[in-house]
Design an enzyme around this catalytic site. Sequence first.
Site, short mmCIF file in Angstrom:
data_model
loop_
_atom_site.label_atom_id
_atom_site.label_comp_id
_atom_site.label_asym_id
_atom_site.label_seq_id
_atom_site.Cartn_x
_atom_site.Cartn_y
_atom_site.Cartn_z
N THR A 8 0.54 -1.17 -0.24
CA THR A 8 0.18 0.04 0.09
C THR A 8 0.82 1.21 -0.21
O THR A 8 1.82 1.20 0.50
CB THR A 8 -0.94 0.05 1.09
OG1 THR A 8 -1.75 1.06 0.94
CG2 THR A 8 0.06 -0.05 2.53
N HIS A 12 -1.88 6.01 6.22
CA HIS A 12 -3.13 5.96 7.34
C HIS A 12 -3.44 4.24 7.48
O HIS A 12 -3.45 3.94 8.50
CB HIS A 12 -4.14 6.58 6.80
CG HIS A 12 -5.13 6.49 7.70
ND1 HIS A 12 -5.25 7.41 8.91
CD2 HIS A 12 -6.39 5.91 7.72
CE1 HIS A 12 -6.55 6.94 9.66
NE2 HIS A 12 -7.06 6.11 8.81
N LYS A 13 -3.32 3.51 6.33
CA LYS A 13 -3.88 2.28 6.34
C LYS A 13 -2.68 1.32 7.14
O LYS A 13 -2.97 0.59 7.94
CB LYS A 13 -3.92 1.61 4.87
CG LYS A 13 -5.40 1.40 4.41
CD LYS A 13 -5.33 0.53 3.14
CE LYS A 13 -6.51 0.55 2.25
NZ LYS A 13 -6.34 -0.30 1.29
N ASP A 69 -7.50 -6.16 -1.25
CA ASP A 69 -8.50 -5.52 -2.21
C ASP A 69 -9.89 -5.48 -1.62
O ASP A 69 -10.31 -6.55 -0.88
CB ASP A 69 -8.27 -6.38 -3.48
CG ASP A 69 -8.97 -5.55 -4.68
OD1 ASP A 69 -8.60 -4.42 -4.79
OD2 ASP A 69 -9.82 -6.13 -5.39
N GLY A 149 -15.33 7.02 -0.19
CA GLY A 149 -16.04 5.74 -1.20
C GLY A 149 -17.59 5.85 -1.31
O GLY A 149 -18.19 6.88 -1.18
N LYS A 171 -17.03 2.93 12.88
CA LYS A 171 -17.12 2.03 11.64
C LYS A 171 -15.78 0.94 11.60
O LYS A 171 -15.88 -0.21 11.25
CB LYS A 171 -16.49 2.98 10.42
CG LYS A 171 -16.32 2.16 9.05
CD LYS A 171 -16.06 3.04 8.02
CE LYS A 171 -15.64 2.14 6.66
NZ LYS A 171 -14.98 2.91 5.62
N HIS A 176 -15.71 -4.53 7.07
CA HIS A 176 -14.95 -5.61 6.33
C HIS A 176 -13.48 -5.62 6.43
O HIS A 176 -12.93 -6.62 6.67
CB HIS A 176 -15.47 -5.32 4.61
CG HIS A 176 -15.39 -4.12 4.14
ND1 HIS A 176 -15.70 -2.99 4.75
CD2 HIS A 176 -14.56 -3.69 3.39
CE1 HIS A 176 -15.45 -1.72 4.24
NE2 HIS A 176 -14.63 -2.18 3.22
N ARG A 177 -12.74 -4.30 6.29
CA ARG A 177 -11.51 -4.38 6.42
C ARG A 177 -10.83 -4.72 7.81
O ARG A 177 -9.85 -5.51 7.83
CB ARG A 177 -11.05 -2.82 5.94
CG ARG A 177 -9.55 -2.85 5.73
CD ARG A 177 -9.13 -1.38 4.95
NE ARG A 177 -9.85 -1.22 4.01
CZ ARG A 177 -11.05 -0.34 3.68
NH1 ARG A 177 -11.48 0.31 4.85
NH2 ARG A 177 -11.49 -0.13 2.49
P1 IMP Z 1 -9.42 -0.53 -2.10
O1 IMP Z 1 -9.14 -1.87 -2.55
O2 IMP Z 1 -9.32 -0.61 -0.56
O3 IMP Z 1 -8.62 0.46 -2.52
O4 IMP Z 1 -10.79 -0.42 -2.18
C1 IMP Z 1 -11.32 0.00 -3.62
C2 IMP Z 1 -12.90 0.62 -3.83
O5 IMP Z 1 -13.75 0.05 -3.00
C3 IMP Z 1 -12.60 1.98 -2.92
O6 IMP Z 1 -11.86 3.05 -4.09
C4 IMP Z 1 -14.06 2.46 -2.80
O7 IMP Z 1 -14.66 3.08 -3.85
C5 IMP Z 1 -14.54 0.98 -2.39
N1 IMP Z 1 -14.30 0.83 -0.90
C6 IMP Z 1 -13.61 0.04 -0.22
N2 IMP Z 1 -13.87 -0.10 1.05
C7 IMP Z 1 -14.41 0.80 1.30
C8 IMP Z 1 -15.17 1.26 2.37
O8 IMP Z 1 -15.01 1.27 3.66
N3 IMP Z 1 -16.10 2.45 2.40
C9 IMP Z 1 -16.51 2.88 1.07
N4 IMP Z 1 -16.35 2.49 0.03
C10 IMP Z 1 -14.99 1.48 0.06
#
Ligand code: IMP
Length: 191
Positions: A8, A12-13, A69, A149, A171, A176-177
Amino acid sequence: MIELIFATNNAHKLDEVQAIVGEQFLLKSLADIDCHDDIPETGVTFHENAKQKTDFLVNKYGLNCFGDDSGLEIDALNGEPGVYSARYSGTRDMQKNISLVLEKLTHESNRNARFKTVISLYLNQQQYFFEGSIEGKIIMELKGTDGFGYDPIFIPNGFSKTFAEMTAEEKNKISHRAIAVSKLAEFLGKL
Ligand code: IMP
């Protein structure tokens, strides 16, 4: 201490995940190892995309690493935007991406959706995956200003506010994360 590269560029992540996995592991970002490549994300599943990130790092550096992802899956849209979440409307403009989702769901009564994260971990020549997901509903219009997002249009089941109306702390307890990262942390903690 075990060193792990996190695929990454988001500091922050990195801090968030470092705090969860604890000091037994030293996490490094792509910038920390001077990796400025545009790592391909051409898979059609979250698993494929997460694995592409770790495969890239393993092939180039041979280091232990993990990558994630994530995205939003909407049942009435056959799982879209899914792996295309970041650029659903063809741009990274989230207002446009959200508008497209709401437009496609205009006459749809089934508003069921979920956020998903898949983490690929490559450790000592072994491949592992960790998943997290949270079920919820897509509302008719945007609510809340926090988060990022699709947060303003997603209400997790059992709650009455969108992700964008929650504090980051609220949150991060249920996301999910957070679920996927805590599975990774639990696994690493047992090593
Ligand atoms: P990434 O793989 O974590 O970069 O997520 C890809 C895309 O999914 C982001 O650009 C957001 O549009 C959407 N997304 C992923 N996680 C979230 C979240 O926790 N909230 C809102 N949108 C999310």
